[in-house]
Scaffold this active site. Structure first.
Site, short mmCIF file in Angstrom:
data_model
loop_
_atom_site.label_atom_id
_atom_site.label_comp_id
_atom_site.label_asym_id
_atom_site.label_seq_id
_atom_site.Cartn_x
_atom_site.Cartn_y
_atom_site.Cartn_z
N GLU A 142 4.35 -5.12 7.33
CA GLU A 142 3.51 -4.13 8.03
C GLU A 142 3.89 -3.97 9.49
O GLU A 142 3.79 -2.87 10.05
CB GLU A 142 2.02 -4.54 7.93
CG GLU A 142 1.42 -4.39 6.54
CD GLU A 142 1.59 -5.62 5.67
OE1 GLU A 142 2.37 -6.53 6.04
OE2 GLU A 142 0.93 -5.68 4.62
N GLY A 195 0.70 -5.00 0.81
CA GLY A 195 -0.47 -5.12 -0.05
C GLY A 195 -0.15 -5.77 -1.39
O GLY A 195 -1.02 -6.39 -2.00
N ALA A 228 0.86 -1.18 0.00
CA ALA A 228 0.00 0.00 0.00
C ALA A 228 0.90 1.23 0.00
O ALA A 228 2.08 1.15 0.38
CB ALA A 228 -0.88 -0.01 1.24
N GLU A 275 -0.32 -9.33 -0.71
CA GLU A 275 -1.74 -9.68 -0.47
C GLU A 275 -2.52 -9.74 -1.78
O GLU A 275 -3.36 -10.62 -1.98
CB GLU A 275 -2.36 -8.66 0.49
CG GLU A 275 -1.79 -8.79 1.89
CD GLU A 275 -2.28 -7.68 2.81
OE1 GLU A 275 -1.88 -6.51 2.59
OE2 GLU A 275 -3.05 -7.97 3.73
#
Ligand code: COA
Length: 294
Positions: free
Chosen positions: A157, A134, A91, A137
């Protein structure tokens, strides 16, 4: 805020080639082009930021895959990252650093994660370089994953004072088992393509320049199968893997949001932006409710 970008501004954050062109061993499209019937190629296109997944990019990605999903001529979708350095390095940390639990709950961009995972058409991630946070993911949310031998996966993270928030804790645990997932989520340790292959969360590993071509060829093989049976097979295999994934995702989402506004989240992201090591709070000061309520 990237969530508020206009459609035009967001347009080139994701490129769509449909039908896709077959690639040669150097990764370049063949000349003259050979069109792969039923195959769409979707490219995350922020190479200067290592394809970091801003909310605007996520929204555009969701729109792109939903449009392909609604197109009967599309039988398989390959998702890749522009350039050779990254599928996606997570992200967008700069954007994420400005979030609160409330802004995340209200963000249409953040909901892009669920929209991408919900398409009925089979998806294949073609991963070169970094697939972190992300990015990992998103790759794990795809139905198949073709990794380059230079791919690096990880859920970093925890180093930012948060946890994976786009299905990572749930999908990784289901893909490789609790003990191995726990280590990766708690330490942020990166995993090479060879280790990812051993752990069993990739379909296959390819020489880097052949990765996209191999993913497109795999997509073409799937797209050549009977369409209704393909969709049924995808739904059935996902059901075996995912239910009751939705419950886990809800728990994860609540916990993820609850971390926004904590001092360690602010410090972790500030430290990233300032390119220094984070200074975490002392243990005793931490009080995140166990049910994730903020
Ligand atoms: N969000 C926003 N920008 C990012 C980013 C992210 N997740 N990952 C990389 N970038 C940007 C960098 O800020 C840099 O931008 P700049 O050139 O304007 O300074 C550019 O992409 C290149 O990254 P850089 O860090 O200089 O490359 P590197 O080769 O030294 O390191 C990584 C590569 C992937 C190890 C490093 O970028 C990184 O750790 N990224 C964050 C990974 C992460 O924590 N993801 C989870 C987010 S929840």
């Amino acid at each position: 805020m990237a969530d508020q970008l206009t459609r035009d501004e967001a347009q080139d954050l994701v490129l769509v080639e449909h039908p896709a062109r077959r690639r040669g061993p150097d990764g370049a499209p063949l000349e003259p082009p050979e069109w792969l019937a039923g195959v769409a190629l979707v490219t995350l296109n922020r190479p200067r930021a290592l394809n970091a997944l801003s909310f605007a990019l996520l929204l555009r990605l969701a729109e792109a895959v939903e449009a392909l999903d609604a197109d009967p001529s599309c039988g398989a979708i390959v998702i890749t990252g522009a350039g050779t350095r990254a599928f996606a390095a997570g992200a967008d940390v700069v954007e994420l650093a400005a979030q609160t639990a409330e802004s995340l709950a209200a963000s249409p961009g953040f909901r892009g994660w669920d929209r991408v995972a919900a398409v009925a058409t089979p998806t294949i991630a073609a991963v070169r370089g970094y697939a972190l946070g992300g990015g990992a993911e998103l790759a794990l949310a795809c139905d198949m994953l073709v990794a380059a031998d230079d791919a690096t996966f990880g859920q970093p993270e925890i180093n930012l004072g948060i946890i994976p928030g786009a299905g990572g804790t749930q999908r990784l645990a289901r893909a490789i088992g609790k003990a191995r997932a726990m280590e990766l989520v708690l330490t942020g340790r990166r995993v090479s393509a060879a280790e990812a292959d051993r752990l069993g969360f990739v379909t296959r590993v390819m020489p880097a320049s052949e990765t996209l071509g191999a993913a497109l060829d795999l997509a073409a093989a799937v797209a050549a199968q009977p369409a209704e049976a393909v969709r049924a097979a995808v739904a059935a295999v996902r059901a075996a893997f995912e239910s009751p994934l939705a419950d886990g995702i809800r728990v994860e989402r609540d916990l993820f949001r609850a971390l926004f506004g904590t001092p360690d989240q602010a410090e972790g992201m500030r430290a990233f932006v300032e390119r220094r090591e984070p200074h975490w709070r002392a243990r005793g000061a931490i009080a995140i409710p166990p049910d994730g309520a903020s």
